[in-house]
Design an enzyme around this catalytic site. Structure first.
Site, PDB file in Angstrom:
ATOM      1  N   ASP A 224      -1.651   0.415   2.141  1.00 44.38           N
ATOM      2  CA  ASP A 224      -0.574  -0.436   2.926  1.00 44.38           C
ATOM      3  C   ASP A 224       1.185  -0.082   2.593  1.00 44.38           C
ATOM      4  O   ASP A 224       2.127  -0.029   3.390  1.00 44.38           O
ATOM      5  CB  ASP A 224      -0.658  -1.936   2.984  1.00 44.38           C
ATOM      6  CG  ASP A 224      -0.899  -2.497   1.451  1.00 44.38           C
ATOM      7  OD1 ASP A 224      -0.535  -1.769   0.532  1.00 44.38           O
ATOM      8  OD2 ASP A 224      -1.243  -3.697   1.367  1.00 44.38           O
ATOM      9  N   ASP A 225       1.060   0.140   1.079  1.00 46.30           N
ATOM     10  CA  ASP A 225       2.292   0.588   0.781  1.00 46.30           C
ATOM     11  C   ASP A 225       3.025   1.782   1.375  1.00 46.30           C
ATOM     12  O   ASP A 225       4.360   2.080   1.591  1.00 46.30           O
ATOM     13  CB  ASP A 225       2.443   0.754  -0.633  1.00 46.30           C
ATOM     14  CG  ASP A 225       2.247  -0.493  -1.699  1.00 46.30           C
ATOM     15  OD1 ASP A 225       2.262  -1.715  -1.009  1.00 46.30           O
ATOM     16  OD2 ASP A 225       1.958  -0.539  -2.836  1.00 46.30           O
TER      17      ASP A 225
ATOM     18  N   ASP B 149       2.079  -4.890   5.467  1.00 44.32           N
ATOM     19  CA  ASP B 149       3.099  -5.639   4.359  1.00 44.32           C
ATOM     20  C   ASP B 149       4.245  -6.256   5.091  1.00 44.32           C
ATOM     21  O   ASP B 149       5.483  -6.020   4.491  1.00 44.32           O
ATOM     22  CB  ASP B 149       3.510  -4.559   3.391  1.00 44.32           C
ATOM     23  CG  ASP B 149       2.444  -4.500   2.316  1.00 44.32           C
ATOM     24  OD1 ASP B 149       1.737  -5.276   2.030  1.00 44.32           O
ATOM     25  OD2 ASP B 149       2.512  -3.293   1.701  1.00 44.32           O
TER      26      ASP B 149
ATOM     27  N   HIS C 271     -12.265   1.913  10.343  1.00 48.43           N
ATOM     28  CA  HIS C 271     -12.734   1.099   9.326  1.00 48.43           C
ATOM     29  C   HIS C 271     -11.269   0.791   8.645  1.00 48.43           C
ATOM     30  O   HIS C 271     -10.302   1.668   8.434  1.00 48.43           O
ATOM     31  CB  HIS C 271     -13.532   1.846   8.461  1.00 48.43           C
ATOM     32  CG  HIS C 271     -14.892   1.822   8.619  1.00 48.43           C
ATOM     33  ND1 HIS C 271     -15.635   0.694   8.998  1.00 48.43           N
ATOM     34  CD2 HIS C 271     -15.889   2.915   8.967  1.00 48.43           C
ATOM     35  CE1 HIS C 271     -16.771   0.965   9.246  1.00 48.43           C
ATOM     36  NE2 HIS C 271     -17.015   2.449   9.114  1.00 48.43           N
TER      37      HIS C 271
ATOM     38  N   ASP D 175      -4.611  -3.496  -2.430  1.00 49.99           N
ATOM     39  CA  ASP D 175      -3.786  -2.993  -1.287  1.00 49.99           C
ATOM     40  C   ASP D 175      -4.814  -3.150  -0.315  1.00 49.99           C
ATOM     41  O   ASP D 175      -6.069  -2.641  -0.379  1.00 49.99           O
ATOM     42  CB  ASP D 175      -3.455  -1.540  -1.534  1.00 49.99           C
ATOM     43  CG  ASP D 175      -2.254  -1.528  -2.410  1.00 49.99           C
ATOM     44  OD1 ASP D 175      -1.401  -2.365  -2.440  1.00 49.99           O
ATOM     45  OD2 ASP D 175      -2.109  -0.471  -3.207  1.00 49.99           O
TER      46      ASP D 175
ATOM     47  N   CYS E 106     -11.233  -3.998   9.787  1.00 49.70           N
ATOM     48  CA  CYS E 106     -11.205  -4.971   8.227  1.00 49.70           C
ATOM     49  C   CYS E 106     -10.060  -4.975   7.706  1.00 49.70           C
ATOM     50  O   CYS E 106      -9.172  -4.091   7.467  1.00 49.70           O
ATOM     51  CB  CYS E 106     -12.618  -4.579   7.744  1.00 49.70           C
ATOM     52  SG  CYS E 106     -14.252  -5.027   8.751  1.00 49.70           S
TER      53      CYS E 106
END
Length: 210
Positions: free
Chosen positions: A121-122, A152, A89, A105, A145
């Protein structure tokens, strides 16, 4: 074809067995991808980490996924090739530091997300992307998804037949990338090579396959 480095991989498949939103094919995805990169591209079990919630492999928890990313970076040397595959997921969380144009994010959803949270993502950038040694070829396949900008990065490739090369991510803010590099540089993790800051002004040689 003259490649002399080491080929390394991290493969993650999460079916969320017994949880709400259980998936059925993520273990098969990892199995198929593993056989492909071994048969076609010469990857070996020796330099591959597999995380799956199948009772046979180390579980793909938040801590184990991040540890696998950190270990991959630590082991990788200049000239190596790296392959990262995630099947599970994906999600979105409200941005907590103001670096996302859409206010969210993108995330990966680990097995223990209800207790440990999602992987933003950071955090992926500061753990896996930013500290990767120079002159490493890295390919990431994010089968989930909201995966379009989960690394990034300014360029992506959508495998839907509409593209034959990487294209710039619409609306990508290079200032955000600079901010992420600076944040990583100032926040520990061993620091990044000085040329990395210069490189982001030029061509970012990373690939996302969706």
């Amino acid at each position: 074809d003259g490649f002399e480095g080491t080929k390394r991989a991290v493969m993650i498949g999460i079916n969320y067995v017994g949880q709400q939103g259980e998936l059925a094919g993520c273990h098969n995805d990892v199995g198929n991808m593993k056989r492909y990169i071994q048969k076609v591209h010469g990857f070996t079990d020796e330099h591959m980490t597999v995380l799956m919630d199948d009772g046979q492999h180390e579980e793909p928890t938040y801590g184990n996924i991040m540890a696998a990313f950190r270990q991959l970076v630590e082991n990788t040397k200049e000239g190596d090739a790296v392959f990262v595959h995630y099947s599970g997921h994906g999600g979105k969380l409200r941005d907590d530091d103001g670096d996302e144009a859409d206010g969210y994010d993108e995330t990966l959803v680990p097995l223990d997300y209800q207790d440990a949270g999602q992987i933003r993502d950071d955090d992926i950038f500061s753990t896996l992307i930013g500290p990767m040694p120079r002159n490493v070829t890295m390919t990431c396949v994010m089968d989930c998804c909201h995966s379009g900008t989960v690394l990034d990065l300014p360029y992506s490739f959508v495998a839907d037949g509409s593209q034959d090369e990487m294209t710039e991510t619409p609306g990508f803010d290079f200032g955000t990338l600079i901010k992420l590099f600076q944040s990583f540089q100032n926040g520990g993790g061993g620091g990044i090579p000085p040329e990395a800051m210069e490189g982001i002004q030029k061509i970012v040689k990373c690939c996302i396959i969706l």
